[in-house]
Design a protein around this motif. Structure first.
Motif, mmCIF file in Angstrom:
data_model
loop_
_atom_site.group_PDB
_atom_site.id
_atom_site.type_symbol
_atom_site.label_atom_id
_atom_site.label_comp_id
_atom_site.label_asym_id
_atom_site.label_seq_id
_atom_site.Cartn_x
_atom_site.Cartn_y
_atom_site.Cartn_z
ATOM 1 N N ASP A 1 -15.397 1.050 -10.996
ATOM 2 C CA ASP A 1 -14.286 1.456 -10.549
ATOM 3 C C ASP A 1 -13.526 2.545 -11.502
ATOM 4 N N VAL B 1 -15.094 5.147 -3.248
ATOM 5 C CA VAL B 1 -14.148 5.920 -2.792
ATOM 6 C C VAL B 1 -13.959 7.296 -4.000
ATOM 7 N N HIS C 1 -5.836 6.460 2.503
ATOM 8 C CA HIS C 1 -7.096 5.720 2.700
ATOM 9 C C HIS C 1 -7.327 5.140 1.183
ATOM 10 N N VAL C 2 -7.082 6.030 0.117
ATOM 11 C CA VAL C 2 -7.326 5.552 -1.207
ATOM 12 C C VAL C 2 -6.259 4.493 -1.453
ATOM 13 N N HIS D 1 0.837 -1.312 0.088
ATOM 14 C CA HIS D 1 0.078 -0.024 0.023
ATOM 15 C C HIS D 1 0.849 1.255 0.107
ATOM 16 N N TYR E 1 -4.453 0.288 -11.685
ATOM 17 C CA TYR E 1 -5.017 0.166 -10.397
ATOM 18 C C TYR E 1 -6.467 0.456 -10.233
ATOM 19 N N GLN F 1 -5.227 2.062 0.254
ATOM 20 C CA GLN F 1 -5.525 1.009 0.874
ATOM 21 C C GLN F 1 -6.857 0.179 0.423
ATOM 22 N N GLN F 2 -7.506 0.991 -0.470
ATOM 23 C CA GLN F 2 -8.766 0.471 -1.226
ATOM 24 C C GLN F 2 -8.481 -0.132 -2.413
ATOM 25 N N VAL F 3 -7.254 0.060 -3.081
ATOM 26 C CA VAL F 3 -6.782 -0.203 -4.195
ATOM 27 C C VAL F 3 -6.637 -1.542 -4.606
ATOM 28 N N GLU F 4 -7.211 -2.126 -5.841
ATOM 29 C CA GLU F 4 -6.948 -3.520 -6.238
ATOM 30 C C GLU F 4 -6.133 -3.118 -7.439
ATOM 31 N N ILE G 1 -9.788 1.769 -8.497
ATOM 32 C CA ILE G 1 -10.163 2.703 -7.322
ATOM 33 C C ILE G 1 -11.692 2.465 -7.107
ATOM 34 N N PRO G 2 -12.330 1.743 -5.990
ATOM 35 C CA PRO G 2 -13.676 1.418 -6.025
ATOM 36 C C PRO G 2 -14.559 2.821 -6.061
#
Length: 634
Positions: A53, A111, A28-29, A5, A105, A31-34, A107-108
């Motif tokens: 996303d 978010v 915070h962003v 992260h 990446y 930590q949410q990334v896949e 990003i949901p």
């Protein structure tokens, strides 16, 4: 944060709009990334499917398409896509495919929505489409400079002080002293309205016709120095070849009028009537005087050696304009005026040396100087139009010497010899007006590869000395014949497609393979030149006689020959590429290097790379349309 992260956090913060977010928000962003990997050629998004996303390109390259399959954009590391779908119906608007192996990446959407609602700069960025982002970048430069946005009317401090043309020089001197002004507007009977002749007691124009202007300098040089009597009519010494500006013109246009015509006072008109006079001292509030002073210095020099000594001042003027956020049009116009001034002074010195010309002539500026788009890196493209009474046996020697004097004088002043021989020293480009008309007619009626090259150079022309009205005749001839010659326009269009934008540089940053500059991009050859070429073709097609590329584009837009929105896009692309080129040259001068047109992509900021990509995409699309519009039947 985990190591993974932390790496995501560090990478995101390098790019807009994530670099505008507070660190805790960005953490915070991250930590949410896949993260997902897509092989080259893989479809990432399909039109109309649900999207959940925001997509950020960690590495690689992605192409976006319109729903009809046409390429819309090409993206690379640091770019985002999918935002329009998230904002409108949660459906994919532009299909996406991996151009090469790509890491994304994800990003949901929740978010993304939170960032959009709480962070204004983030929201502003994602709402702007690519071409509008480019327009914003251009607009920020335009708005930053007062010269460009301030109308001349802001500088008018009082109504013009006027005198009838029946007054004497004693009257003029007395009024100037009483009113504490350095110029007077001279008025006379307007023959179109013989019943309108009243001069108000307030000293303002009341239905009168402006026939001239007198300045304090005129009184010194035209009255006191030659010892004329005080009862001399002012009509005998006033300037009648008036240079004026409108009150709605911008300050920079007034400055350029002073530069081009070497005058210090300009009457300001509103609906053709004088409402004030602005002087050089008024311009000082808006400009450092640097370029104005350079022009004044040029006309005070008495030899080529003295003119050469100004080269440092010319470069300093260029750098100063760049550092003061002047736009490309202002810089190009000012540098072109300086170039014309060199030619004009050299022609004065040549005539002093050789004697008066045996027949009238016009000295031409060609190319970037004629278009008011000259920069610090330039060569000399010029020619001579001679009176039709030209007799080689009687006149050839004089004009060959004159052309050689000017060309040899320009070279040490920074205007290198044209390697293609487009100079008045070449007999082919030193011809009577009738021959020039024949040249242009044949080039349009019977285009060949050689004459198309000539057209691209000589159709950008301006008279800098002598019978400049001949230039208007040639411009009118070009406009009248080109607009009806589909074969010529098709040939010019094909010629304009020879140089393409360096879109490949967004992947590996290496696009030049000519040996000498194999890790550079030539922004003139691959950017501004093809833009100027295609704008010229459209301008010829609509019968425009304008020379400046921005003016030509205005004519093209007014004629409605481009798809809606394409004209402003071209204007923004030309401005942005030009300014990257200009800033590169100015930085080279500041670093003590010789300026050129070759930029190293790796040294560009992310902002410049992103917007150059947008600008080159505009150029690419414009070239496709040019080919479609003019070459289908050719």
């Amino acid at each position: 944060m985990s190591v993974e992260h932390q790496e995501i956090f560090e990478h995101l913060r390098r790019y807009t709009p994530f670099n505008t977010l507070p660190d805790d928000t960005l953490a915070h962003v991250a930590q949410q990334v896949e993260v997902s990997y897509f092989k080259a050629g893989t479809q990432i998004l399909t039109f109309g499917e649900e999207i959940s996303d925001l997509y950020f390109i960690r590495s690689g390259a992605v192409e976006l398409y319109r729903r009809n399959g046409d390429l819309f954009n090409r993206l690379s590391e640091g770019d985002i896509f999918g935002q329009l779908g998230l904002l409108i119906g949660k459906r994919v608007r532009f299909p996406a495919k991996a151009l090469e192996d790509t890491l994304i990446y994800f990003i949901p959407e929740p978010v993304f929505t939170e960032l959009f609602e709480r962070h204004e700069q983030f929201a502003d960025y994602v709402e702007v489409a690519d071409k509008n982002r480019l327009r914003q970048a251009v607009s920020r430069r335009r708005d930053a400079n007062e010269l460009m946005t301030s109308p001349v009317s802001k500088m008018i401090s009082r109504e013009p002080v006027v005198l009838p043309n029946t007054a004497t020089v004693w009257d003029a001197a007395r009024i100037m002293t009483e009113e504490s002004v350095s110029s007077l507007v001279i008025i006379g009977q307007d023959n179109r309205h013989p019943d309108h002749h009243h001069l108000s007691s307030a000293g303002v124009v009341d239905q009168q016709h402006m026939v001239g202007i007198i300045t304090d300098r005129d009184l010194r040089t035209r009255v006191v120095a030659p010892g004329l009597p005080l009862d001399t009519p002012i009509a005998e010494i006033m300037s009648t070849d008036l240079i004026t500006v409108n009150d709605t013109d911008y300050v920079f246009e007034a400055m350029l009028a002073m530069l081009r015509h070497n005058v210090h006072h300009l009457p300001v008109l509103r609906k053709r009537r004088p409402v004030g006079v602005i002087a050089l001292s008024d311009i000082i509030r808006y400009e450092s005087q640097n370029s104005l002073f350079v022009v004044g210095s040029i006309f005070r020099k008495h030899s080529v050696e003295e003119l050469q000594s100004l080269s440092g001042e010319v470069r300093a003027s260029f750098v100063r304009m760049v550092n003061e956020d002047a736009n490309s049009r202002m810089i190009g116009s000012a540098m072109a005026v300086i170039g014309r001034s060199y030619k004009q002074r050299l022609l004065e010195l040549a005539e002093e040396k050789l004697g008066p010309p045996p027949i009238p002539y016009c000295f031409l500026a060609l190319g970037s100087m004629a278009r008011d788009e000259q920069l610090i890196v330039t060569d000399q493209d010029n020619a001579l139009i001679l009176d039709d009474r030209y007799d080689p046996a009687l006149h050839s020697a004089y004009f060959k010497q004159l052309a050689t004097f000017v060309s040899d004088g320009l070279a040490p002043c920074g205007f290198t010899y044209c390697t293609g021989g487009i100079m008045a020293t070449n007999t082919q480009w030193r011809q009577p007006l009738t021959v020039w008309k024949q040249y242009f007619t044949e080039w349009i009626d019977k285009p060949t590869p050689e004459t198309l090259l000539h057209s691209s150079i000589f159709f950008d022309l301006d008279g800098v000395w002598g019978k400049t009205e001949w230039v208007e005749e040639l411009r009118s001839l070009i406009a009248a014949r080109a607009v009806i010659s589909k074969r010529f326009l098709a040939s010019m269009a094909i010629n304009a497609l020879n140089r393409t934008p360096p879109l490949g540089f967004f992947k590996d940053f290496v696009v030049e393979h000519d040996g000498k500059h194999n890790q550079w991009i030539n922004l003139k050859r691959r950017g501004t030149a093809p833009l100027i070429d295609l704008i010229r073709v459209h301008a010829l097609a609509v019968g425009s006689t304008s020379q400046n590329s921005f003016d030509r584009l205005d004519d093209v837009i007014e004629a409605a020959v481009l798809p809606l929105g394409r004209g402003p896009d071209l204007r923004d692309a030309l401005e942005f590429i030009s300014m990257v080129r200009i800033r590169h040259q100015a930085l080279s001068i500041e670093e003590g290097k010789e300026p050129d047109n070759n930029i190293e992509p790796d040294k560009l900021s992310h902002f410049e790379r992103r917007n150059l990509k947008d600008a080159f995409q505009v150029l690419s699309n414009a070239q496709k349309y040019l080919k479609f519009k003019y070459t289908r039947a050719g």
